[in-house]
Structure formats: C-alpha cells, structure tokens
Design an enzyme around this catalytic site. Structure first.
Site, mmCIF file in Angstrom:
data_model
loop_
_atom_site.group_PDB
_atom_site.id
_atom_site.type_symbol
_atom_site.label_atom_id
_atom_site.label_comp_id
_atom_site.label_asym_id
_atom_site.label_seq_id
_atom_site.Cartn_x
_atom_site.Cartn_y
_atom_site.Cartn_z
ATOM 1 N N TYR A 158 0.839 -1.207 0.000
ATOM 2 C CA TYR A 158 0.000 0.000 0.000
ATOM 3 C C TYR A 158 0.874 1.257 0.000
ATOM 4 O O TYR A 158 0.645 2.190 -0.773
ATOM 5 C CB TYR A 158 -0.905 -0.032 1.240
ATOM 6 C CG TYR A 158 -1.988 1.023 1.276
ATOM 7 C CD1 TYR A 158 -3.214 0.808 0.654
ATOM 8 C CD2 TYR A 158 -1.794 2.219 1.952
ATOM 9 C CE1 TYR A 158 -4.218 1.771 0.708
ATOM 10 C CE2 TYR A 158 -2.789 3.184 2.008
ATOM 11 C CZ TYR A 158 -4.002 2.954 1.387
ATOM 12 O OH TYR A 158 -4.987 3.908 1.442
ATOM 13 N N LYS A 162 1.063 3.950 -3.047
ATOM 14 C CA LYS A 162 0.635 5.348 -2.850
ATOM 15 C C LYS A 162 1.792 6.316 -3.089
ATOM 16 O O LYS A 162 1.584 7.406 -3.638
ATOM 17 C CB LYS A 162 0.035 5.532 -1.455
ATOM 18 C CG LYS A 162 -1.265 4.745 -1.227
ATOM 19 C CD LYS A 162 -2.391 5.154 -2.171
ATOM 20 C CE LYS A 162 -3.711 4.481 -1.836
ATOM 21 N NZ LYS A 162 -4.820 4.884 -2.712
HETATM 22 P P1 NAD Z 1 -13.824 1.253 0.070
HETATM 23 O O1 NAD Z 1 -13.429 -0.167 0.319
HETATM 24 O O2 NAD Z 1 -15.007 1.822 0.767
HETATM 25 O O3 NAD Z 1 -14.019 1.497 -1.491
HETATM 26 C C1 NAD Z 1 -13.143 0.960 -2.442
HETATM 27 C C2 NAD Z 1 -13.769 1.050 -3.811
HETATM 28 O O4 NAD Z 1 -12.841 0.480 -4.759
HETATM 29 C C3 NAD Z 1 -15.070 0.261 -3.927
HETATM 30 O O5 NAD Z 1 -15.971 0.962 -4.772
HETATM 31 C C4 NAD Z 1 -14.618 -1.031 -4.608
HETATM 32 O O6 NAD Z 1 -15.651 -1.690 -5.320
HETATM 33 C C5 NAD Z 1 -13.556 -0.470 -5.538
HETATM 34 N N1 NAD Z 1 -12.644 -1.499 -6.039
HETATM 35 C C6 NAD Z 1 -11.849 -2.338 -5.338
HETATM 36 N N2 NAD Z 1 -11.206 -3.163 -6.194
HETATM 37 C C7 NAD Z 1 -11.594 -2.816 -7.445
HETATM 38 C C8 NAD Z 1 -11.288 -3.300 -8.746
HETATM 39 N N3 NAD Z 1 -10.444 -4.337 -8.959
HETATM 40 N N4 NAD Z 1 -11.888 -2.696 -9.808
HETATM 41 C C9 NAD Z 1 -12.766 -1.675 -9.638
HETATM 42 N N5 NAD Z 1 -13.084 -1.185 -8.430
HETATM 43 C C10 NAD Z 1 -12.507 -1.749 -7.356
HETATM 44 O O7 NAD Z 1 -12.498 2.086 0.385
HETATM 45 P P2 NAD Z 1 -12.241 3.649 0.708
HETATM 46 O O8 NAD Z 1 -11.776 3.736 2.102
HETATM 47 O O9 NAD Z 1 -13.353 4.473 0.221
HETATM 48 O O10 NAD Z 1 -10.947 3.877 -0.193
HETATM 49 C C11 NAD Z 1 -11.016 4.552 -1.441
HETATM 50 C C12 NAD Z 1 -9.629 5.062 -1.778
HETATM 51 O O11 NAD Z 1 -9.220 5.993 -0.764
HETATM 52 C C13 NAD Z 1 -8.553 3.983 -1.840
HETATM 53 O O12 NAD Z 1 -7.683 4.245 -2.913
HETATM 54 C C14 NAD Z 1 -7.840 4.138 -0.518
HETATM 55 O O13 NAD Z 1 -6.504 3.710 -0.591
HETATM 56 C C15 NAD Z 1 -7.936 5.636 -0.312
HETATM 57 N N6 NAD Z 1 -7.762 6.035 1.082
HETATM 58 C C16 NAD Z 1 -8.648 5.649 2.035
HETATM 59 C C17 NAD Z 1 -8.451 6.054 3.334
HETATM 60 C C18 NAD Z 1 -9.385 5.680 4.441
HETATM 61 O O14 NAD Z 1 -9.053 5.933 5.608
HETATM 62 N N7 NAD Z 1 -10.552 5.133 4.160
HETATM 63 C C19 NAD Z 1 -7.343 6.841 3.684
HETATM 64 C C20 NAD Z 1 -6.457 7.205 2.673
HETATM 65 C C21 NAD Z 1 -6.689 6.796 1.383
#
Ligand code: NAD
Length: 262
Positions: A158, A162
């Site tokens: 990860y 990133k």
């Molecule tokens: P989440 O699990 O709620 O959503 C992830 C999304 O990605 C979902 O819509 C899922 O269907 C989609 N996805 C996963 N694999 C896929 C694939 N192979 N093809 C198409 N779609 C796919 O996660 P989130 O927390 O909303 O995370 C979204 C983004 O934000 C990610 O890139 C994550 O790294 C980043 N992020 C999240 C956080 C956090 O604290 N939640 C912090 C920093 C960064």
C-alpha cells in the site's frame, strides 16, 4: 454552494460504489456534474450507489471495469467519451489494502495492490489524456493517502503504491502543465469507510490487541483523534476540479487531521 464552472461536466470516478469514491460522486453530482460510477460491488449495491448519486438530477451511469484489467479501464474511458462527449474529470479512487509483515506478505496481494492502487491510474490517465488535450480541459484527481508521504509497518504494498501514485501525478502534471489540465493527489488520513473497517481485525491480530484498541491505534496516528469524512474529501475534490484551481497542479493535498505535520 454550486460551482458554476462544473455544471454539465462529466466525471469518471473509479471505485465509487463505496466509501470515499461514493462521497466524491455525491459531491460532484450536487454541483451539476454527470458521473460514471465504477466498482466491484454486488449488482444491488452498485444500483443503490447509482440511485443515490442520481438524486441530484444529473446523468449517472455505472461501468463495471475491473481495475485489474487494462482493456476494461480503457474501454470505460472510451465509452464515457462516446456517451457523454468527454471525460472532463477523472478521479482514481479504487483501492484495496492488506496488512502483513513483509516476510509473510502474500505475493498475490502485493501484485493486486500495486495493480489496483497504482497501475490502474496509469491506464485510466493514459486513456483520458488524449481527449483532455484535444479539448484543452482536464482535471485528474488521484486519491492517494497519508501513506503517499509517510510509511507504516506491515503495509509494504500500500505504501509503495501510494508513493508511486504521487510520482505518477507529478509527472502527468508536468506533461500537461501548459494546458488547462491539472493532476493532483488528495491524501486522506483515516476516513471511516469499509476499507478501514476491514483492517481492524488484521491489526488486532498482528498486534495481539482488541479491536477497540486497534481502532485507537489507527487514530493514534491522527493528531485530531477523529476519523475524516467522505464529505470532507468530496469538498476538496470539487474545489480541485473547479476553474479556480487551474494553477494547482502536481500538488499532494493532505487532509489528515495533522498526521503528516508531525
Ligand atoms: P472502500 O473499500 O469503501 O471502497 C473501495 C472502492 O474500490 C469500492 O468501490 C470497490 O468496489 C472499488 N474497487 C476495489 N477493487 C476494485 C477493482 N479491482 N476494480 C474496480 N473497483 C474496485 O475504500 P475507501 O476507504 O473508500 O478507499 C477509497 C480510496 O481511498 C482507496 O484508494 C484508498 O486507498 C484511499 N484512502 C482511504 C483512506 C481511508 O481511511 N478510508 C485513507 C487514505 C486513502
């Protein structure tokens, strides 16, 4: 407040059936933006995600492109250009996580995380930039993470993905700098979404602590001691897509309760 410059534009948002991507889709639709929702949920979950975003009255469709498949990513961009006339805004948000010490890190998890969290953004940007250049307008927003700027143990893939996304973003920003096309990262700290919720049992297991203690361990990184919200991320994405943000490119915006200030 509606941002006049966004009305009638079209956004493709990968990983927008859930969490942050869905929050960004809601924020754009509220500004009059047409949205292509994408993700890997069940048919019912995908339909519900589309229905919620469509309530603002813009055109909202679903594209099932799997971020592990370059052809499907390119087709999603081409189909959007055909159906909507343009991909004005591209948000790369799809992402997954796996928590494990490096010596036990499953090789297939490393490959999947690099493919979904980094390489898929290369494919979508590669497909979308020619149309953006032709129309001399584009907003590329990559959802990175505090982990694009800082490391944490047990998150090798990860953190690597990133950090890579930050480098990809800066490169695209430079290549497009003389046009009305910007590329930026948004780097959230911990936002309470299914991605974070799913890490809690793994952290509890690897550290031999309770799940409540694992939650507090995550918040320990965040000086605010509060999880961020998807609405906060959506608001920043809307600003970065607006005309007012045309001079902001190659930037990496922390929205992390002070995590990376330390
Ligand atoms: P989440 O699990 O709620 O959503 C992830 C999304 O990605 C979902 O819509 C899922 O269907 C989609 N996805 C996963 N694999 C896929 C694939 N192979 N093809 C198409 N779609 C796919 O996660 P989130 O927390 O909303 O995370 C979204 C983004 O934000 C990610 O890139 C994550 O790294 C980043 N992020 C999240 C956080 C956090 O604290 N939640 C912090 C920093 C960064």
């Amino acid at each position: 407040m509606a941002t006049a410059s966004l009305k009638g534009k079209t956004a493709v948002i990968t990983g927008s059936t859930s969490g942050i991507g869905h929050g960004i889709a809601m924020a754009f639709a509220a500004e009059g933006v047409n949205v292509v929702i994408n993700g890997l949920g069940s048919a019912a979950d995908n339909a519900a995600a589309v229905e919620q975003v469509a309530k603002f009255g813009t055109k909202v469709t679903f594209d099932p492109a799997n971020m592990l498949k370059p052809d499907e990513i390119a087709n999603m961009v081409a189909k959007t250009e055909k159906d909507f006339g343009a991909v004005d805004i591209l948000v790369n948000c799809a992402g997954i996580q796996h928590v494990s010490p490096i010596e036990n890190f499953p090789i297939e998890k490393w490959d999947m995380i690099i493919a979904i969290n980094l390489t898929s953004a290369f494919h979508s940007i590669r497909a979308a930039v020619p149309g953006m250049k032709k129309r001399n307008f584009g907003r590329i927003i990559n959802i990175a993470s505090a982990h694009s700027l800082r490391a944490s143990p047990n998150k090798a893939a990860y953190v690597a993905a990133k950090h890579g996304l930050d480098g990809l973003t800066k490169t695209v920003a430079l290549e497009c700098a003389q046009m009305q096309i910007t590329a930026n990262c948004i780097s959230p700290g911990f936002v309470w979404t299914p991605l974070v919720e799913k890490q809690i049992p793994d952290i509890a297991k690897t550290q031999n602590i309770t799940e409540e203690a694992a939650k507090n361990f995550l918040l320990g990184k965040q000086p605010s001691k509060r999880f961020g919200t998807v609405e906060q991320i959506g608001a920043l994405a809307v600003f970065l897509a607006s005309d007012a943000a045309v001079a902001i490119t190659g930037s990496n915006y922390s929205i992390d309760g002070g995590w990376t200030a330390e």
